[in-house]
Design a protein around this motif. Structure first.
Motif, PDB file in Angstrom:
ATOM      1  N   VAL A 150      -4.937  -1.782  -9.630  1.00  0.00           N
ATOM      2  CA  VAL A 150      -5.692  -2.656  -8.919  1.00  0.00           C
ATOM      3  C   VAL A 150      -5.220  -4.249  -8.932  1.00  0.00           C
ATOM      4  O   VAL A 150      -4.949  -4.954  -8.240  1.00  0.00           O
ATOM      5  N   GLU A 151      -4.988  -4.431 -10.395  1.00  0.00           N
ATOM      6  CA  GLU A 151      -4.771  -5.644 -10.841  1.00  0.00           C
ATOM      7  C   GLU A 151      -4.423  -5.739 -12.320  1.00  0.00           C
ATOM      8  O   GLU A 151      -4.918  -4.880 -12.882  1.00  0.00           O
ATOM      9  N   GLU A 156     -13.616   2.688 -10.687  1.00  0.00           N
ATOM     10  CA  GLU A 156     -12.511   1.836 -11.363  1.00  0.00           C
ATOM     11  C   GLU A 156     -12.696   1.955 -12.645  1.00  0.00           C
ATOM     12  O   GLU A 156     -13.805   2.123 -13.346  1.00  0.00           O
ATOM     13  N   MET A 204      -7.611   1.875 -10.364  1.00  0.00           N
ATOM     14  CA  MET A 204      -8.605   2.656  -9.481  1.00  0.00           C
ATOM     15  C   MET A 204      -8.120   4.219  -9.585  1.00  0.00           C
ATOM     16  O   MET A 204      -7.144   4.544  -9.616  1.00  0.00           O
ATOM     17  N   VAL A 253      -8.787  -5.120   2.351  1.00  0.00           N
ATOM     18  CA  VAL A 253      -8.859  -5.988   1.301  1.00  0.00           C
ATOM     19  C   VAL A 253      -8.105  -7.098   1.503  1.00  0.00           C
ATOM     20  O   VAL A 253      -6.861  -7.090   1.678  1.00  0.00           O
ATOM     21  N   ALA A 286      -1.912  -0.195  -4.093  1.00  0.00           N
ATOM     22  CA  ALA A 286      -2.290  -0.265  -2.644  1.00  0.00           C
ATOM     23  C   ALA A 286      -1.124  -0.855  -1.998  1.00  0.00           C
ATOM     24  O   ALA A 286      -0.496  -1.941  -2.547  1.00  0.00           O
ATOM     25  N   LYS A 346      -6.959 -10.903  -0.146  1.00  0.00           N
ATOM     26  CA  LYS A 346      -7.092 -11.795  -1.265  1.00  0.00           C
ATOM     27  C   LYS A 346      -6.450 -12.989  -1.223  1.00  0.00           C
ATOM     28  O   LYS A 346      -5.239 -13.161  -0.725  1.00  0.00           O
ATOM     29  N   LYS A 362      -0.817 -12.953  -7.560  1.00  0.00           N
ATOM     30  CA  LYS A 362      -1.037 -11.309  -7.142  1.00  0.00           C
ATOM     31  C   LYS A 362       0.436 -10.837  -6.438  1.00  0.00           C
ATOM     32  O   LYS A 362       0.711  -9.678  -6.623  1.00  0.00           O
ATOM     33  N   GLU A 382      -4.291  -6.163   1.404  1.00  0.00           N
ATOM     34  CA  GLU A 382      -4.068  -4.731   0.921  1.00  0.00           C
ATOM     35  C   GLU A 382      -4.724  -3.556   1.309  1.00  0.00           C
ATOM     36  O   GLU A 382      -5.885  -3.815   1.868  1.00  0.00           O
ATOM     37  N   GLU A 383      -4.233  -2.424   1.319  1.00  0.00           N
ATOM     38  CA  GLU A 383      -4.757  -1.117   1.752  1.00  0.00           C
ATOM     39  C   GLU A 383      -6.044  -0.991   0.747  1.00  0.00           C
ATOM     40  O   GLU A 383      -6.056  -1.366  -0.399  1.00  0.00           O
ATOM     41  N   PHE A 384      -7.240  -0.392   1.393  1.00  0.00           N
ATOM     42  CA  PHE A 384      -8.247  -0.245   0.593  1.00  0.00           C
ATOM     43  C   PHE A 384      -8.148   1.118  -0.174  1.00  0.00           C
ATOM     44  O   PHE A 384      -8.049   1.890   0.438  1.00  0.00           O
ATOM     45  N   MET A 385      -8.329   0.789  -1.571  1.00  0.00           N
ATOM     46  CA  MET A 385      -8.230   2.367  -2.333  1.00  0.00           C
ATOM     47  C   MET A 385      -9.672   2.907  -2.676  1.00  0.00           C
ATOM     48  O   MET A 385     -10.651   2.065  -3.119  1.00  0.00           O
ATOM     49  N   VAL A 430     -13.426  -7.304  -0.019  1.00  0.00           N
ATOM     50  CA  VAL A 430     -13.172  -6.048   0.204  1.00  0.00           C
ATOM     51  C   VAL A 430     -14.120  -5.681   1.634  1.00  0.00           C
ATOM     52  O   VAL A 430     -15.397  -5.773   1.621  1.00  0.00           O
ATOM     53  N   LYS A 476     -19.619  -5.332 -11.863  1.00  0.00           N
ATOM     54  CA  LYS A 476     -18.852  -6.803 -11.400  1.00  0.00           C
ATOM     55  C   LYS A 476     -20.083  -7.530 -10.753  1.00  0.00           C
ATOM     56  O   LYS A 476     -20.077  -8.661 -10.446  1.00  0.00           O
ATOM     57  N   VAL A 500     -11.379 -12.394  -3.558  1.00  0.00           N
ATOM     58  CA  VAL A 500     -11.225 -11.030  -2.964  1.00  0.00           C
ATOM     59  C   VAL A 500     -12.355 -10.595  -2.290  1.00  0.00           C
ATOM     60  O   VAL A 500     -13.564 -10.770  -2.489  1.00  0.00           O
TER      61      VAL A 500
HETATM   62  P1  AMP Z   1      -9.201  -8.073  -8.182  1.00  0.00           P
HETATM   63  O1  AMP Z   1      -9.552  -9.647  -8.389  1.00  0.00           O
HETATM   64  O2  AMP Z   1      -7.731  -7.942  -7.404  1.00  0.00           O
HETATM   65  O3  AMP Z   1      -9.492  -7.301  -9.348  1.00  0.00           O
HETATM   66  O4  AMP Z   1     -10.186  -7.757  -7.077  1.00  0.00           O
HETATM   67  C1  AMP Z   1     -11.657  -7.674  -7.249  1.00  0.00           C
HETATM   68  C2  AMP Z   1     -12.268  -6.316  -6.875  1.00  0.00           C
HETATM   69  O5  AMP Z   1     -12.156  -6.125  -5.742  1.00  0.00           O
HETATM   70  C3  AMP Z   1     -11.730  -5.238  -7.815  1.00  0.00           C
HETATM   71  O6  AMP Z   1     -12.141  -4.798  -9.034  1.00  0.00           O
HETATM   72  C4  AMP Z   1     -12.115  -4.041  -6.799  1.00  0.00           C
HETATM   73  O7  AMP Z   1     -13.456  -3.481  -7.332  1.00  0.00           O
HETATM   74  C5  AMP Z   1     -11.877  -4.622  -5.521  1.00  0.00           C
HETATM   75  N1  AMP Z   1     -10.600  -4.364  -4.740  1.00  0.00           N
HETATM   76  C6  AMP Z   1      -9.474  -5.068  -5.072  1.00  0.00           C
HETATM   77  N2  AMP Z   1      -8.436  -4.491  -4.452  1.00  0.00           N
HETATM   78  C7  AMP Z   1      -8.781  -3.356  -3.913  1.00  0.00           C
HETATM   79  C8  AMP Z   1      -8.115  -2.404  -3.361  1.00  0.00           C
HETATM   80  N3  AMP Z   1      -7.013  -2.417  -2.616  1.00  0.00           N
HETATM   81  N4  AMP Z   1      -9.050  -1.335  -2.876  1.00  0.00           N
HETATM   82  C9  AMP Z   1     -10.319  -1.073  -3.200  1.00  0.00           C
HETATM   83  N5  AMP Z   1     -10.893  -2.136  -3.947  1.00  0.00           N
HETATM   84  C10 AMP Z   1     -10.187  -3.194  -4.291  1.00  0.00           C
END
Ligand code: AMP
Ligand code: GLY
Length: 424
Positions: A281-282, A191, A272, A141, A118, A143, A103, A184-187, A155, A213, A153
């Motif tokens: 997001v990723e 999605e 997002m 968030v 974010a 991670k 990440k 991370e900042e919450f977005m 949230v 998910k 992860v």
């Molecule tokens: P990731 O493995 O990074 O995709 O994170 C898993 C899930 O967490 C994502 O699919 C989002 O639903 C949620 N998520 C991850 N990062 C954020 C973020 N910065 N803000 C809000 N939701 C997030």
């Protein structure tokens, strides 16, 4: 062309199913495969973590082209080793695959190329991470940096939850992945997943999808690898799509090429849709599972020339055509998934359901004599086409209801966001 698909999930069954339809293909192998792939290909019982064994199997079977499905093999550099053995391979390099594996690698790339994502900070020290959480407040968030099978992860809606997540990461809850933490900042937003092929220079946009998910209806319960998906995802407007291509996908592909580590393969952007436009997001360096199942179901074009062109630097001039339909897939999982679950229970009624509008892709299944038995967490992916998401959903659940597997469960609301929009 003799093709070998690496993996054993629903994603790999869908890839093998689509590849098998290509007139270019003269032989098809899947390693290790599952109870579904063995009906359309030759399953090779090898350990895919053993790169020498994969190369030996490819040579023994005179394979011309290898298609790698799972993230673990991308991150482990299986593609580099297969190419070094002189065999064409659809799989990003280990270095480009760091988009998925790390990440902080992706975050640094976003900083360098001004890609919207974010705000974040990375910590190798628990006290500093906690101080940052207290200063920022919630929602926030947390991670684990590295692959944690989607489980690293949190949230966090409260500071206490974030605090616990940081402590868990540093106490080794996610293994070596937790040695560093990204906060991370919450977005806020909806999605969507956007998929493109790249050969390192050119980009061929594929399509969009939306995944579910959480384990249970109404998006509740623990996070899973995905309980269902549909494609395309009309929640993403044309303007948002153009912005995501111009500000996220193109700078990523150009940036990696400029760094001398071009990205060749399928690039899967988790986005997002925020009030401020699409934000990353990723990234994943592979097809989504189960997003691949709905994409293969919808794809009109022969997939083999597209994958081969992406793998061999010849993507320019290729186009992709889609069926004028939505596809939706429902995952049947073993009771207990994503926690502990049993294996070996008998599944009846799953064979013989396939039609023009329905395909049952297998994930964790195997054949035991004449019987089909469960052999994993996510087990079957009942996938349907329809003129609307609602119609595709109705057909998918009609298929689900013909399968007799008391030890399994599924969500009953896959596609709910889009169906609500369709009903207005
Ligand atoms: P990731 O493995 O990074 O995709 O994170 C898993 C899930 O967490 C994502 O699919 C989002 O639903 C949620 N998520 C991850 N990062 C954020 C973020 N910065 N803000 C809000 N939701 C997030
Ligand atoms: N369906 C989510 C993933 O493949 O990562």
């Amino acid at each position: 062309m003799r093709v070998l698909v690496i993996g054993s999930g629903g994603r790999e069954h869908a890839l093998a199913w689509k590849i098998a339809q290509s007139p270019l293909v003269t032989a098809l192998f899947v390693a290790p495969g599952n109870g579904g792939t063995e009906r359309l290909a030759t399953n090779l019982a090898i350990d895919i973590a053993d790169h020498a064994a994969v190369i030996a199997a490819a040579r023994d079977n005179r394979v011309d082209f290898v298609v790698v499905g799972p993230d673990a093999q991308v991150v482990a550099g299986l593609g580099d080793d297969i190419r070094a053995a002189g065999i064409a391979c659809f799989c990003p390099s280990r270095e480009a695959g760091r988009l998925e594996g790390s990440k902080s690698f992706t975050k640094a790339l976003c900083d360098e190329f001004d890609i919207p994502t974010a705000a974040y900070a990375r910590f190798e020290d628990e006290a500093a991470a906690l101080a940052y959480v207290y200063a920022q407040g919630a929602p926030i968030v947390v991670k684990a940096d590295g692959l944690a099978a989607g489980k690293g992860v949190t949230v966090a809606m409260s500071v206490e939850e974030a605090e616990q997540a940081v402590i868990d990461c540093f106490s080794g809850a996610f293994g070596a992945s937790g040695a560093a933490v990204v906060i991370e900042e919450f977005m806020e937003g909806e999605e969507v997943s956007l998929f493109v092929l790249s050969d390192g220079k050119d980009i061929l946009p594929l399509t969009t999808a939306q995944d579910h998910k959480r384990a249970f209806d109404g998006d509740t319960g623990p996070n899973t690898g995905g309980m269902g998906a549909y494609s395309p995802a009309p929640v993403m407007t044309r303007a948002q799509y153009d912005e995501a291509m111009a500000r996220i996908i193109e700078p990523t592909v150009r940036g990696l090429a400029r760094r001398g580590t071009p990205y060749a393969g399928v690039l899967y952007a988790g986005l997002m849709l925020t009030g401020d436009g699409p934000k990353l997001v990723e990234y994943n360096a592979r097809f989504g599972d189960p997003e691949c199942q709905v994409m293969m179901m919808r794809m009109e074009s022969d997939v083999v020339p597209l994958l081969h062109a992406a793998a061999t630097g010849t993507l320019a001039g290729h186009a992709v055509a889609w069926k004028d339909a939505y596809a939706l897939t429902v995952i049947l999982a073993a009771r207990g998934y994503p926690g502990a679950y049993g294996k070996g229970s008998v599944i009846a009624g799953a064979d013989g359901l396939d039609s023009d509008t329905l395909t049952v892709f297998h994930a964790g299944t195997k054949r035991d004599g004449g019987r089909l038995v469960a052999n994993g967490g996510r087990v079957l992916n009942v996938t349907a086409l329809g003129a609307s998401v609602e119609e595709a959903q109705r057909r998918a659940y009609r298929g689900v209801d013909q399968i007799d597997w008391p030890e399994g469960f599924c969500r009953r609301d896959i596609g709910w966001r889009q169906i609500a929009r369709e009903r207005g």
